[in-house]
Design a protein around this motif. Structure first.
Motif, mmCIF file in Angstrom:
data_model
loop_
_atom_site.group_PDB
_atom_site.id
_atom_site.type_symbol
_atom_site.label_atom_id
_atom_site.label_comp_id
_atom_site.label_asym_id
_atom_site.label_seq_id
_atom_site.Cartn_x
_atom_site.Cartn_y
_atom_site.Cartn_z
ATOM 1 N N LYS A 146 7.473 -5.028 21.056
ATOM 2 C CA LYS A 146 7.816 -3.603 21.084
ATOM 3 C C LYS A 146 6.653 -2.848 21.711
ATOM 4 O O LYS A 146 5.497 -3.104 21.376
ATOM 5 N N ALA B 288 4.095 -0.172 21.974
ATOM 6 C CA ALA B 288 3.505 0.728 20.984
ATOM 7 C C ALA B 288 3.458 2.170 21.468
ATOM 8 O O ALA B 288 3.256 3.082 20.669
ATOM 9 N N ASP B 289 3.658 2.386 22.773
ATOM 10 C CA ASP B 289 3.569 3.742 23.326
ATOM 11 C C ASP B 289 4.920 4.423 23.521
ATOM 12 O O ASP B 289 5.034 5.636 23.365
ATOM 13 N N GLY C 7 8.140 2.558 22.563
ATOM 14 C CA GLY C 7 9.135 1.996 21.661
ATOM 15 C C GLY C 7 10.127 1.049 22.302
ATOM 16 O O GLY C 7 11.111 0.656 21.664
ATOM 17 N N ARG D 38 5.935 10.345 19.228
ATOM 18 C CA ARG D 38 6.200 9.721 17.925
ATOM 19 C C ARG D 38 5.401 8.445 17.741
ATOM 20 O O ARG D 38 5.174 7.996 16.611
ATOM 21 N N HIS D 39 4.997 7.821 18.848
ATOM 22 C CA HIS D 39 4.264 6.562 18.779
ATOM 23 C C HIS D 39 2.765 6.735 19.015
ATOM 24 O O HIS D 39 2.011 5.780 18.882
ATOM 25 N N ARG E 239 -0.599 7.902 17.764
ATOM 26 C CA ARG E 239 -1.137 8.221 16.439
ATOM 27 C C ARG E 239 -2.508 8.894 16.485
ATOM 28 O O ARG E 239 -3.005 9.357 15.461
#
Length: 334
Positions: free
Chosen positions: A110, A112-113, A115, A135-136, A138
């Motif tokens: 997946k 991480a940046d 999705g 959303r990805h 952080r």
């Protein structure tokens, strides 16, 4: 006349009947879409749950791809997907080849940046078209520069823009600008604030009276980048350019090296060098000329990629020379 209680019961019963009809229609549509044949006896409710999950995952994938306009499919700057091994809950299909992801654990990878979900073997075939999603993302500090600006849809990282604006509004004449460090506890406080609040972070004089806190926060952000402003790929070309003695050949070599930078890195470097040029124009107040600033920013903007200790040590002088040229020739190089 019927009581209010019997009316409410009737209303609930009617709602349940309508819901059951809707679910039955959804199941009929799902059967038709999958090309299945069902007998007169309907299967239990547990039979439908995985099929509904499958339909939802497929629809989500289709919607994600369909909402990208044609102009957006060719990104302004290529962004490589940041794939990590992932264990998916429920049935999942690869968004590249549309085949089922088999297994109970670590069925695929997946991004991480953004999705994106794909098979591990498909990850090398996916084009560099990552569209980072907030959303990805952080954190702001230590986040890849291209990832951050793509997620926020900005030309440069917010930390760079906000800190430079604040410095230029009240700190250009501050003695020892960028050379004097702020308190480490306050630098960490600014870093945490940016990671938590992003562009809403307050770095005004009311929050941080000492301008060295803001300059320190900017330098810390640049040092924390996983790939420096002067990227690892372009690093050797900049070092070679700094070694040249012929002025014309040196400028041409610098232009060729700058062309190797990713667009977001190039834009950020251009903005930063214009700012440092303005700092040097206030040298009689802040005592910071291009050479002094180059000593500070050399190891901040560029780091030797996987070189032995002796070579990296020898490069320090050339790193300083690179930044000094970029500041002095800012008007002709950018």
């Amino acid at each position: 006349m019927p009581s209010r209680e019997s009316y409410e019961v009737h209303k609930v019963e009617k709602s349940l009947v309508q819901k059951a009809k809707r679910e039955a229609n959804q199941e009929d549509i799902l059967v038709a879409a999958l090309g299945m044949r069902m007998g007169p006896q309907k299967p239990p409710a547990t039979f439908w749950q995985p099929l509904k999950l499958f339909a939802y995952s497929q629809l989500t994938s289709l919607v994600r791809r369909a909402t990208l306009k044609e102009s957006e499919r060719t990104p302004k700057s290529e962004k490589v997907h940041n794939f990590k091994v992932h264990t998916f809950r429920g049935p999942h299909w690869c968004e590249h080849c549309a085949s089922f992801m088999w297994g109970l654990m670590a069925q695929g990878v997946k991004c991480a940046d953004c999705g994106l979900n794909v098979h591990k073997q498909c990850s090398s075939l996916v084009p560099n078209d990552c569209k980072p999603d907030l959303r990805h993302i952080r954190k702001v500090y230590s986040c890849d520069l291209t990832t951050l600006v793509s997620a926020y849809n900005t030309a440069r990282p917010m930390v760079v823009d906000m800190c430079i604006r604040e410095i230029e509004s009240r700190g250009l004449k501050s003695e020892g600008l960028y050379r004097i460090s702020g308190f480490s506890d306050l630098l960490e406080e600014v870093k945490v604030a940016f990671d938590k609040d992003g562009e809403k972070t307050d770095i005004s004089v009311n929050a941080y009276e000492d301008i060295n806190i803001i300059t320190g926060a900017l330098k810390l952000y640049l040092r924390d980048l996983p790939d420096p402003i002067i990227s690892y790929d372009a690093y050797p070309r900049f070092i070679e350019a700094a070694k040249l003695t012929d002025p014309d050949k040196k400028l041409e070599a610098f232009r060729e090296a700058l062309a190797l930078l990713p667009p977001s890195h190039s834009e950020t470097l251009k903005y930063l060098m214009a700012h440092l040029k303005r700092v040097t124009q206030n040298e009689k107040f802040n005592l910071m000329n291009a050479e002094n600033l180059a000593i500070v920013f050399g190891p901040t903007l560029m780091r030797a990629p996987n070189l032995d200790a002796i070579t990296a040590l020898n490069d320090i002088r050339h790193q300083r020379q690179v930044v000094e040229v970029l500041i002095k020739k800012e008007d002709v190089l950018f």
